[in-house]
Design a protein around this motif. Sequence first.
Motif, PDB file in Angstrom:
ATOM      1  N   CYS A  86       0.838  -1.211   0.000  1.00 50.34           N
ATOM      2  CA  CYS A  86       0.000   0.000   0.000  1.00 50.34           C
ATOM      3  C   CYS A  86       0.868   1.254   0.000  1.00 50.34           C
ATOM      4  O   CYS A  86       0.539   2.251  -0.655  1.00 50.34           O
ATOM      5  CB  CYS A  86      -0.930  -0.013   1.208  1.00 50.34           C
ATOM      6  SG  CYS A  86      -2.258  -1.235   1.104  1.00 50.34           S
ATOM      7  N   ASP A  93       1.027   4.263  -2.745  1.00 45.39           N
ATOM      8  CA  ASP A  93       0.798   5.637  -2.315  1.00 45.39           C
ATOM      9  C   ASP A  93       1.955   6.562  -2.689  1.00 45.39           C
ATOM     10  O   ASP A  93       1.746   7.750  -2.956  1.00 45.39           O
ATOM     11  CB  ASP A  93       0.579   5.660  -0.803  1.00 45.39           C
ATOM     12  CG  ASP A  93       0.027   6.986  -0.316  1.00 45.39           C
ATOM     13  OD1 ASP A  93      -0.500   7.749  -1.148  1.00 45.39           O
ATOM     14  OD2 ASP A  93       0.122   7.270   0.886  1.00 45.39           O
ATOM     15  N   VAL A 128      -8.892  -0.081   3.682  1.00 44.90           N
ATOM     16  CA  VAL A 128      -8.635   1.134   4.468  1.00 44.90           C
ATOM     17  C   VAL A 128      -7.444   1.896   3.910  1.00 44.90           C
ATOM     18  O   VAL A 128      -7.483   3.125   3.758  1.00 44.90           O
ATOM     19  CB  VAL A 128      -8.413   0.767   5.948  1.00 44.90           C
ATOM     20  CG1 VAL A 128      -7.884   1.971   6.716  1.00 44.90           C
ATOM     21  CG2 VAL A 128      -9.699   0.277   6.574  1.00 44.90           C
ATOM     22  N   ASN A 129      -6.364   1.182   3.579  1.00 42.25           N
ATOM     23  CA  ASN A 129      -5.159   1.850   3.106  1.00 42.25           C
ATOM     24  C   ASN A 129      -5.308   2.371   1.679  1.00 42.25           C
ATOM     25  O   ASN A 129      -4.869   3.483   1.364  1.00 42.25           O
ATOM     26  CB  ASN A 129      -3.970   0.893   3.186  1.00 42.25           C
ATOM     27  CG  ASN A 129      -3.461   0.713   4.607  1.00 42.25           C
ATOM     28  OD1 ASN A 129      -2.739   1.545   5.134  1.00 42.25           O
ATOM     29  ND2 ASN A 129      -3.853  -0.377   5.240  1.00 42.25           N
ATOM     30  N   SER A 152      -8.157   3.025  -0.030  1.00 42.55           N
ATOM     31  CA  SER A 152      -9.224   4.002  -0.245  1.00 42.55           C
ATOM     32  C   SER A 152      -8.783   5.416   0.096  1.00 42.55           C
ATOM     33  O   SER A 152      -9.381   6.385  -0.373  1.00 42.55           O
ATOM     34  CB  SER A 152     -10.451   3.624   0.585  1.00 42.55           C
ATOM     35  OG  SER A 152     -10.144   3.633   1.968  1.00 42.55           O
ATOM     36  N   LYS A 153      -7.734   5.541   0.915  1.00 48.36           N
ATOM     37  CA  LYS A 153      -7.244   6.886   1.242  1.00 48.36           C
ATOM     38  C   LYS A 153      -6.759   7.622  -0.001  1.00 48.36           C
ATOM     39  O   LYS A 153      -6.861   8.842  -0.093  1.00 48.36           O
ATOM     40  CB  LYS A 153      -6.103   6.790   2.252  1.00 48.36           C
ATOM     41  CG  LYS A 153      -6.507   6.249   3.614  1.00 48.36           C
ATOM     42  CD  LYS A 153      -5.288   6.117   4.516  1.00 48.36           C
ATOM     43  CE  LYS A 153      -5.656   5.510   5.863  1.00 48.36           C
ATOM     44  NZ  LYS A 153      -4.460   5.326   6.717  1.00 48.36           N
ATOM     45  N   LEU A 174      -9.758   9.003  -2.065  1.00 48.33           N
ATOM     46  CA  LEU A 174     -10.478   9.966  -1.230  1.00 48.33           C
ATOM     47  C   LEU A 174      -9.691  11.262  -1.080  1.00 48.33           C
ATOM     48  O   LEU A 174     -10.246  12.367  -1.210  1.00 48.33           O
ATOM     49  CB  LEU A 174     -10.752   9.354   0.140  1.00 48.33           C
ATOM     50  CG  LEU A 174     -11.834   8.267   0.199  1.00 48.33           C
ATOM     51  CD1 LEU A 174     -11.883   7.634   1.579  1.00 48.33           C
ATOM     52  CD2 LEU A 174     -13.188   8.842  -0.168  1.00 48.33           C
ATOM     53  N   GLN A 175      -8.385  11.136  -0.836  1.00 46.50           N
ATOM     54  CA  GLN A 175      -7.566  12.332  -0.666  1.00 46.50           C
ATOM     55  C   GLN A 175      -7.397  13.086  -1.984  1.00 46.50           C
ATOM     56  O   GLN A 175      -7.481  14.316  -2.024  1.00 46.50           O
ATOM     57  CB  GLN A 175      -6.204  11.942  -0.098  1.00 46.50           C
ATOM     58  CG  GLN A 175      -6.263  11.448   1.341  1.00 46.50           C
ATOM     59  CD  GLN A 175      -4.923  10.955   1.847  1.00 46.50           C
ATOM     60  OE1 GLN A 175      -3.943  10.918   1.100  1.00 46.50           O
ATOM     61  NE2 GLN A 175      -4.871  10.548   3.108  1.00 46.50           N
ATOM     62  N   ASN A 190     -15.123   2.524   4.679  1.00 48.71           N
ATOM     63  CA  ASN A 190     -14.299   3.194   3.674  1.00 48.71           C
ATOM     64  C   ASN A 190     -14.884   3.031   2.287  1.00 48.71           C
ATOM     65  O   ASN A 190     -14.779   3.931   1.443  1.00 48.71           O
ATOM     66  CB  ASN A 190     -12.883   2.623   3.717  1.00 48.71           C
ATOM     67  CG  ASN A 190     -12.219   2.844   5.059  1.00 48.71           C
ATOM     68  OD1 ASN A 190     -12.492   2.130   6.002  1.00 48.71           O
ATOM     69  ND2 ASN A 190     -11.363   3.840   5.158  1.00 48.71           N
ATOM     70  N   ASP A 218     -17.553   5.577   2.075  1.00 47.81           N
ATOM     71  CA  ASP A 218     -16.962   6.908   1.931  1.00 47.81           C
ATOM     72  C   ASP A 218     -16.545   7.151   0.486  1.00 47.81           C
ATOM     73  O   ASP A 218     -16.740   8.252  -0.054  1.00 47.81           O
ATOM     74  CB  ASP A 218     -15.745   7.040   2.848  1.00 47.81           C
ATOM     75  CG  ASP A 218     -16.140   7.128   4.307  1.00 47.81           C
ATOM     76  OD1 ASP A 218     -17.328   7.389   4.589  1.00 47.81           O
ATOM     77  OD2 ASP A 218     -15.272   6.915   5.171  1.00 47.81           O
ATOM     78  N   GLN A 224     -18.106   9.878  -2.026  1.00 48.31           N
ATOM     79  CA  GLN A 224     -17.213  10.867  -2.631  1.00 48.31           C
ATOM     80  C   GLN A 224     -17.333  10.862  -4.151  1.00 48.31           C
ATOM     81  O   GLN A 224     -17.356  11.921  -4.792  1.00 48.31           O
ATOM     82  CB  GLN A 224     -15.774  10.579  -2.215  1.00 48.31           C
ATOM     83  CG  GLN A 224     -14.758  11.610  -2.696  1.00 48.31           C
ATOM     84  CD  GLN A 224     -14.933  12.950  -2.044  1.00 48.31           C
ATOM     85  OE1 GLN A 224     -15.660  13.811  -2.565  1.00 48.31           O
ATOM     86  NE2 GLN A 224     -14.269  13.170  -0.920  1.00 48.31           N
TER      87      GLN A 224
END
Length: 1507
Positions: free
Chosen positions: A844, A848, A884-885, A887-888, A891-892, A937, A940, A944
């Motif tokens: 992850c 990222d 969780v990792n 989807s950030k 989303l960000q 998540n 979310d 979004q």
Amino acid sequence: MTLHRGSPAAHTLLLNHEIASVITAMRHNAKWAMVPRYYEEDRNEPSKYDDAFRALRSEIFKFQDWRDVDPMIYLSPFLNLIKASDVSGPITGAAAVALQRILESDLLAPGTRNVEQAINQIVEDATQCKFESTNNSSDEIVLLNIVQVLGQAVDSAAGCFLTDESICKAVQAAFMLGDPVKKPKEYGDIMGYYSRQTCGAMIRTVFKNVAEQLLAAQAAEMNQQPVPEPTCRYGVRAAVNILEFLIDLIQKGPSLQGATKETVEEMVVFSLDTVHAVICVAGGALVLAEPLARLVQVDLLYSMCQAVVQYSSVSVITGFCQTLLAISSYLGHVSMAQMETVLQRVLLKLADGKGVLALEQQEAALEGLLDLVRQPNFVHDMFVNCDCRVERANLFEEVCSLISKTAFPVSKTSVGPLNFISLEALLAILNALAQSARNGQELLAAPSPANELPFYADLWGPLVAGTHPDLGALADVLLAPHPFTHHHHHHHLHHNTSHGHGHTASSKSLTTSGSAALPEPGAVLSAAEVVAAEARSAASATAGAGPGSTASGLTTAGSGLPPGSGAGVRGVPVTGPLELRCAMAERCLKARIGLAVDHFNKDFKKGFVAMQAAKLLPEQPPANTDPEAAAAAKKLLATRLGHFLRTCPGLNKTTIGELLGDPDPFYLEVLEAYTTGFDFAHLKFDSALRMFLESFKLPGEAQKIDRIINAFGRHYYAGNEDVFRCADAAYVLAYSVIMLNTDQHNNQVKNKMTLESFQRNLRGVNDGTDFDKRFLEEIYYSIVKTPLRLSEPASMDVSEQCFLQLAQVSGTQRGLVLSSESGRHLFDTTMFRLIWGPAVHAMCAIVDNCSNEALIGSALEGLQLACQIAAAHELEDVADSIIVNLSKIPLQQLAQVPASARSDVVFGRDPRLRAVTRTLAAVINKHGDSLRGGWANVMDLVVQLYRRGLLPDSFCRALNGDGDGGLVVRDGECSSLRARRLALQRAGTANSGTSSIFKHISSSFTQILSLSSEPTGNDPSTGRGNTNSIAAAAAAMEAANALLSEPERAAVVAAEDCLTKCAFEDAFMDSKFLKQESLVQLVRAICGSGGPIPRPPSSSMPWDASELCLELLFTVLLRNRDRITLLWPRAYEHFATIFQHSRECDTVLVQKAIMAMMRLCQRLLPYKAADISEPLMRGIQLLSLVDEQVAHDLASTIAAEIQSLLQGAAAYIHNQQAWMSICALIKVIHLDPASYPVCLDTITWVVKESLSMLNYHTVVSTAVDLLERAVPDPRRGERPGHPNHIGQAIRLVQSAEEWLELWWISSQSKHSPEALDRLGFLAFKADTWHLLIGWLCRLAKNTSVEVRTGTMSCLQRTVVAAERLIIPAPGLARSLTELLLPLGHDLVKLMHSRDMPQCDVTVRELVRALSKMVLLYHTQLESLPSFGAIWRGILDVLAAAAAANRQQGEVLAEALPEALKNMLLVLHSKGMLVEGWKDAEGVDLWEFTWRQTARTAPSINPQSIRS
């Protein structure tokens, strides 16, 4: 004549040509040049070499069969030239070329006369080549020709006749000509390179032939046939010499005179490459020759470790890794212990960046590690033979930790090749673990750490002996499932106990069938009991050794499990080969031992207690034990403790040393057991001493040292009696060596001991004689060169003694690799649990921080693979962690899209964002079962995407419920979410700060959009704003897209294509396939993702996002109707929150919530009435929480939904509170003019089709309200009413009265009187009749003549129905007293009101009803004490009516006397109306009756009644 290759003539021509070539070279040489340089007489003298060639030339044409010709005849002239020192280089070169061509031909074919001598002579003379130097270039060519001769000689058909000495000479000569250290500087690199390549080729040929011989001998032995004759003269001896030579080059390169770092590294690399080639060529045959295997396991690996630490260049590390890979592939099954040491102590350190100066070196080490883990079965074999062995390191765990660490990028700028390589290694391990899951094998769950051993079993003795501990009986206990695991039948592999790995059945365990009973579960055997049990077992085995006798040992009775049953992931028994199951059990023990080791290192006494408590060491004998048995038990404990100290890893070496030097007799026995754990047989004295001293730290006290060294001396002497004459001699020599070591390597000692002094000090020590001087000399120089290790070594320093000891292990059963092929599924769960956490976080982080698409793709592929494995192992945390990792990232990034940019363009231009989104969708849709908290998540992300206008139109499928169209409020809102979002933004209902793809539509298109629909106001029933706004928004979107550039259009298309293929809607549409826990979490996430309710001022969540979540909740609930009882509690809370805060919520959200609640009840009640009726009824009751104003605003929607609900599921509503809530809502919404007809039709349908005891009171009350609402307000024109529906409403009330009669008749026919009473039918009947009378009395005062007329008609029927309903007298009296009589007085008062036209008619009908009450029920009423009061009340009403009617007309003038007369006649006829008639209060009813009669109808008197 045609010649062919190999014919005698061809051979003749070949030799003639080569002779001519050499003679020509001699003529061109300076000595025999065309220009005379010598005296004329010398010129005419032929040379000795010339004569030999001339003579040979004259003979060759005479030979017919070259096989009968001695090759030395035609080879000698050429060989003489090669070794002649007075010949110039070109002539020597020509002779060498001639020899090459002769060797290439078949002149020296096997079978040729004297070919063996000839081929060996060629090598001999070639290695002694001498010539006069001319110039560097010419000389280099000559040397290359010589090297070619040597290579051709070894590779030729006759090469098999070379002896071991010749082979070694050829190899050494070829290497010397290319030796990077000793090669003359004037020669170029080409000659060195070619010489080394030729040397390598020769070595490969030699080892290939040796391997073939070894394999042939093995095959013959296996087939029980005679060993065939060797195909080559040379054999293992040559191979050993060559391998020693190569190892020597690796080890002694730095000590060569004139060597530089570059040349040494070049030589080391050459040696490593050659060794790698040798291992690849010889393969597993190396194991068949013990000297070769030992060289590889000890000398080679030791030299490699020293070289790679000393010269950690990229080339050396690469050669080291490739050689290690070859060893693992071909010799790994007998060298796993060595591989573990090299990997843990060297390779992992290099891969971690320790001991290297540049990243390239670390990358090379990581690539080597990558190659290893890519090998089939390597990962599992490493885990089984290292992590599942008590005495070995957790190598798999360390490897996973390292590659996860190196794969993890520190920052966005630090992603490089290191991360690439580490990621590939992670993927390789994951692919290995995925194999069992792909094959569909049942997987063994991680054993419960709480499982306790039921009895003590010896681990340490077998480990010292090099055998496997007998864990067959303990495996079922240690691998038992968790308490909550259920067992089911499972087809499994049969036990395989014939592999010879020492895991025998329990026949070798502690008790036998003929001895004492088995220990109870959880019982602890003391050391004395163990000794006694072993004695009984031995006696029983001796006594029962006859035919048919069997020894039965420990069973799994204590564990309560059948043999071979472990804990499957799904709770089913999982079995596999017994050896592998025992290995897994040993892994469980290893964790316990680790805890005990921690205690030992802190306090050894506590450590022993912990080991005994864990049943890993024998217990102390009880105090009352027999002295002899106690002594034996104590000795057993000391022995086991010594074995424990010898084999258990991780123990503090200082503590071990102190214990071994303790003078206590118990610890002296421990020392003895510890020392006997070493095998010193055939070991050099200094090597044995080094091995012994490296296992612990020698204490500082001299007496302790003396005791320890004395024990060493005794044990070494016992294994090497040919070296020493007595044990004391070994002890003294060992002590002297330690003193020598201190002398030589202590900087404070200035005058070092010489060899002579060392020898002199040991004179006469060997039982009065001297040691052999050479023996002492070897020891002396060994200590001088390499000191004894009396302290912990450096992290990457591996001693030769370590490999010697490992070689001893390799020769035992414990040293053989236990193959995991047949049972790898037993270990996958445990292995995956170790790797998934760091691996997922590392991958992850790569996604990222990395911008490389290939690396991102690999990381995402690995994450999906991890999800696949986790699903097979039923590990939920993995998918959650990935979601969780990952989807950030979207989303960000979506949150950071600037207001000046379109989200779809940004999304389409970012390949990483699309790849991550695709991976998220794949994980969600494929492994949704494994999601728990990750659903939050997911929601979310969905919200979004919706807010950014990115959800594709295909997502609308997830909003249509169960195919019924969904919760549609606005026209077209379920055809395009983007258009819906835009329309709401334009209407100002969405949060103004939200950036979307529609924010940038030009003003012109906005104007077009605004003109495309006519304003209709904010009608909550049809949605906010304009009814055509969504269609107009869609048109505006198309117009805005037309203004985009080509790259922007391409990005938009890419975004839409990506999100469409992601199919996020499938997660909701297919939610019925989710597991129970996952589904519950999904519903929880949906309810929590729509934003807080009510909204705080700081919230930026738009209300339409809450609508989206509500629609998804509706879909999920409908599609999971089978599990609605599981999901309803959380959904109930969500609906309750919306309804409780309906005033603060957006109107459309409340509207959709009401629709959802109604439709859920409508769809689910008929389907799951028995299970869900009660919860759904509570949900319907929530409707009463809706604010009245909000309910009125949404009246049309509510009315339509209630109608659909009741018409579809009224029969399944078995909760009175639910009916009350529905009717209460109807009473609110029917005030809306448009909703009134729907409400009336709904209640009408219920009365006709679904009226019951449960809902009668509530429904009829609502019907009365509807009837009253239908009447216009006569006082004010504000309420027009519904005059057209009055008749329908009246008939509705009448139908309710008819239902009551029919219900009672039906009930009487079905039930006995006692059952009617018991079921409450009697009470319901009486109460309902009374309520019905009350409702009719209420309606009788209505201003509408039509209502009053219909009501009074119904009232009279109801009064008459009391007879059929068998209403008891108290019920009749109650109705009269509380309802009918008060109604009479009220109507009389209203007779003069303008609002009550024709009220006299209503009074007339009431009087008739009262008359019927008396006429029909006077008998029942007369029995009541209150009858007098009732009769007086009736007369009062009649009198009041008569008084009021004096000014009205004839309506009452005729009706009152008639009714009164009828009542009087009946009472008189029944003997009730007589003189002296009094009631219970003493009132004279006779007098009162006629007094009131005179007021009502003066014409009636007692006489008229009597007559």
